[in-house]
Design a protein around this motif. Structure first.
Motif, short mmCIF file in Angstrom:
data_model
loop_
_atom_site.label_atom_id
_atom_site.label_comp_id
_atom_site.label_asym_id
_atom_site.label_seq_id
_atom_site.Cartn_x
_atom_site.Cartn_y
_atom_site.Cartn_z
N SER A 221 -14.91 27.55 43.07
CA SER A 221 -15.80 27.39 44.22
C SER A 221 -16.89 26.37 43.90
O SER A 221 -17.22 26.14 42.74
N TYR B 162 -14.96 29.70 53.42
CA TYR B 162 -16.35 29.25 53.38
C TYR B 162 -17.24 30.47 53.61
O TYR B 162 -16.96 31.31 54.47
N ILE C 84 -17.33 18.09 56.09
CA ILE C 84 -16.67 18.53 54.85
C ILE C 84 -15.87 17.34 54.32
O ILE C 84 -14.86 16.94 54.91
N THR D 210 -12.31 30.76 57.31
CA THR D 210 -11.18 30.28 56.51
C THR D 210 -10.45 29.18 57.27
O THR D 210 -10.57 29.05 58.49
N ASN D 211 -9.68 28.37 56.52
CA ASN D 211 -8.82 27.38 57.17
C ASN D 211 -7.55 28.06 57.68
O ASN D 211 -7.30 29.24 57.40
N LEU E 248 -21.40 23.41 49.08
CA LEU E 248 -21.35 22.25 49.96
C LEU E 248 -22.74 21.78 50.33
O LEU E 248 -23.05 20.60 50.27
N ARG F 10 -8.39 28.25 51.66
CA ARG F 10 -9.79 28.06 51.34
C ARG F 10 -10.64 28.91 52.30
O ARG F 10 -10.26 29.11 53.45
N GLU G 91 -17.72 26.61 49.34
CA GLU G 91 -16.30 26.47 49.63
C GLU G 91 -15.53 27.00 48.42
O GLU G 91 -15.83 26.65 47.28
N ASP H 120 -11.65 27.71 46.75
CA ASP H 120 -10.18 27.49 46.76
C ASP H 120 -9.52 28.74 46.20
O ASP H 120 -9.67 29.07 45.02
N LEU I 60 -15.51 27.07 61.44
CA LEU I 60 -14.82 25.91 60.87
C LEU I 60 -14.13 25.11 61.96
O LEU I 60 -13.40 25.66 62.80
#
Length: 522
Positions: free
Chosen positions: A108, A90, A148, A82-83, A111, A88, A100, A102, A123
């Motif tokens: 989604s 992954y 990304i 995650t970020n 990618l 978000r 990915e 949201d 990430l």
């Protein structure tokens, strides 16, 4: 702090957070339909889990329930990332597709797609260069970096059916690949139970020696199955180890139940060039002694070639006798960097001690070995107690082409006994005993000359097949006799050796060899 030590229970699927401080379960979140295989905990109150049922679930630990279920993948989800804002995430896994999602819109998009099953996602938010990217580790030995871009996540809801057409990836190739050593993906243990053929991710085939723990030969890009058939030997050796390549490397496991079951003649495994040397060696003992060669407990002090149990390493003998430290098995050593792991028995047993062969001579590792090494290994490497021999019962009788209707001679011998030794036994009873009965004295032939004469005069058969003199009894029983009943061997004189009175001598063997007890040992 909270550690999610166990994801599911065998009964019904639940998430069980455990307190690290108190080492106890503090709450339970139910709702998993299958085993959980990945977990991401960005904050203490919520977490993401990926399951083998291809779903991703968002959990509220405070409410102890699943809040959202995402159905994105076609197969099991093995890794999540995650970020920092946790807006978000992954995901990827068995289907090789990296998505990915949201979480603000529940939309989604794919990618990219990897060539192999994805094991781990990491990430990189781009704090250093401003361009976010994903580092991806797969079942291949390489690690790839995928950029990304500022793409718009597909507006389709993640709850859509997975029967819809496959999405199109936004990236075709990684921006950077960190290549690793090719990992072994296939292996085959040869009949001699000493050598293993392997094939790696670069299609290279190699030959390994289990006994000496080293690679013997790189065979290049050859057909693996053809090479396996080409190296087939008509020899049977008991299984004394198990091999696997699940980690991308060749792993050899020795278990106390069968590690010491394989005996061989030194000449047969290439540890001596002397044809007359019939030294018996246990393959498992040789390996263990080589792996623990630097462990001081296994060292023996020799004075003028004789062991002195009272002598200690580093001391000078008052009488001026030469002291020598004997270690290892006396035939070969393995590389000092060879890794060794002691663990509990079974596939799920945990590791108790990890070290390299050369580390066994260190004080700390030596103390740990004193506490860890099991008794069956200390018997082999410290006390040097020989393991028990496996016996094979067999029946020896004249060939039907020479004599008929004779009673059987039942014998037993170690399973590694070679056919040439049976020839010597027949020759001794057939000719030597006859000479003794006639002259009253035994001839002074040396053992080597007697063996040569036996091989010149006697042939051994099984199932009407002439046996190679280098075959052992267990190989004969496994490949030719093919029955659990007592092995039956027949003897006869070689062509050109049958003269006047020879058939009478063949009959004499049966009369003189027949033991008083039911079974005699060869």
């Amino acid at each position: 702090s909270i550690s999610l030590r166990r994801l599911t229970t065998p009964e019904g699927g639940s998430l069980k957070p455990v307190s690290l401080r108190r080492d106890e379960r503090i709450r339970e979140c139910r709702g998993l339909s299958e085993t959980g295989s990945s977990l991401c905990v960005p904050v203490v109150s919520i977490c993401l889990s990926g399951g083998s049922d291809s779903t991703i679930r968002l959990w509220s630990l405070g409410q102890q329930r699943c809040v959202v279920t995402y159905k994105i993948h076609e197969e099991g989800v093995w890794t999540l990332a995650t970020n920092e804002a946790f807006t978000r995430f992954y995901s990827s896994g068995r289907d090789r597709q990296v998505f990915e999602t949201d979480m603000t819109t529940d939309a989604s998009g794919m990618l990219f797609r990897e060539k192999n099953t994805v094991l781990k996602l990491e990430l990189d938010d781009g704090n250093m260069d401003g361009s976010p990217s994903l580092w991806v580790a797969t079942t291949d030995s390489s690690i790839s970096r995928w950029p990304i871009t500022n793409t718009t996540v597909a507006s389709e809801k993640s709850s859509q059916s997975t029967d819809s057409p496959l999405p199109t990836p936004t990236q075709i190739a990684p921006s950077f690949t960190l290549s690793g050593s090719p990992g072994i993906v296939r292996h085959h243990v040869l009949n001699n139970k000493r050598q293993i053929l392997t094939k790696d991710t670069s299609e290279q085939v190699a030959l390994w020696d289990v006994l000496m723990a080293k690679k013997l030969e790189d065979l290049g890009k050859v057909d693996f199955d053809e090479e396996t058939q080409k190296r087939f030997e008509r020899v049977y050796v008991p299984n004394w180890f198990t091999a696997d390549s699940r980690t991308g490397m060749l792993n050899i496991r020795l278990d106390g139940s069968d590690a010491l079951s394989a005996w061989m003649i030194a000449k047969a495994i290439g540890l001596t060039d002397d044809d007359a040397d019939d030294t018996r060696l246990n393959l498992g003992s040789l390996v263990l002694q080589a792996l623990l060669e630097y462990w001081p407990q296994t060292h023996r002090i020799l004075e003028n070639g004789h062991e002195n149990p009272l002598a200690s390493s580093g001391k000078t003998d008052e009488a001026g006798q030469t002291q020598e430290v004997q270690r290892g098995n006396g035939y070969f050593s393995v590389a000092r960097h060879t890794p060794v792991v002691f663990g509990e028995s079974g596939d799920c047993g945990c590791a108790l001690l990890r070290l390299q062969v050369g580390d066994a001579g260190n004080l700390q590792e030596g103390l740990l070995l004193d506490e860890t090494v099991p008794p069956w290994i200390t018997d082999a490497v410290i006390r040097k107690n020989p393991p028990a021999y496996l016996k094979i019962a067999f029946v020896l009788l004249p060939s039907t082409s020479v004599l008929k209707s004779l009673k059987r001679d039942r014998l037993s011998a170690s399973d590694y006994l070679q056919v040439r030794k049976v020839c010597e036994h027949v020759y001794e009873k057939l000719f030597i005993c006859e000479e003794m009965s006639g002259s009253g004295s035994r001839s002074e032939d040396s053992s080597s000359s007697r063996a040569e004469r036996a091989e010149e005069k006697i042939e051994i058969l099984c199932q009407d097949e002439l046996l190679d003199l280098n075959m052992d009894l267990r190989t004969v029983k496994y490949f030719i006799w093919k029955s659990s009943s007592d092995l039956v061997l027949q003897y006869r004189l070689r062509l050109g050796q049958v003269g006047q009175g020879e058939q009478d001598k063949t009959g004499t063997l049966e009369k003189k060899v027949r033991p008083k007890s039911k079974t005699s040992t060869l």
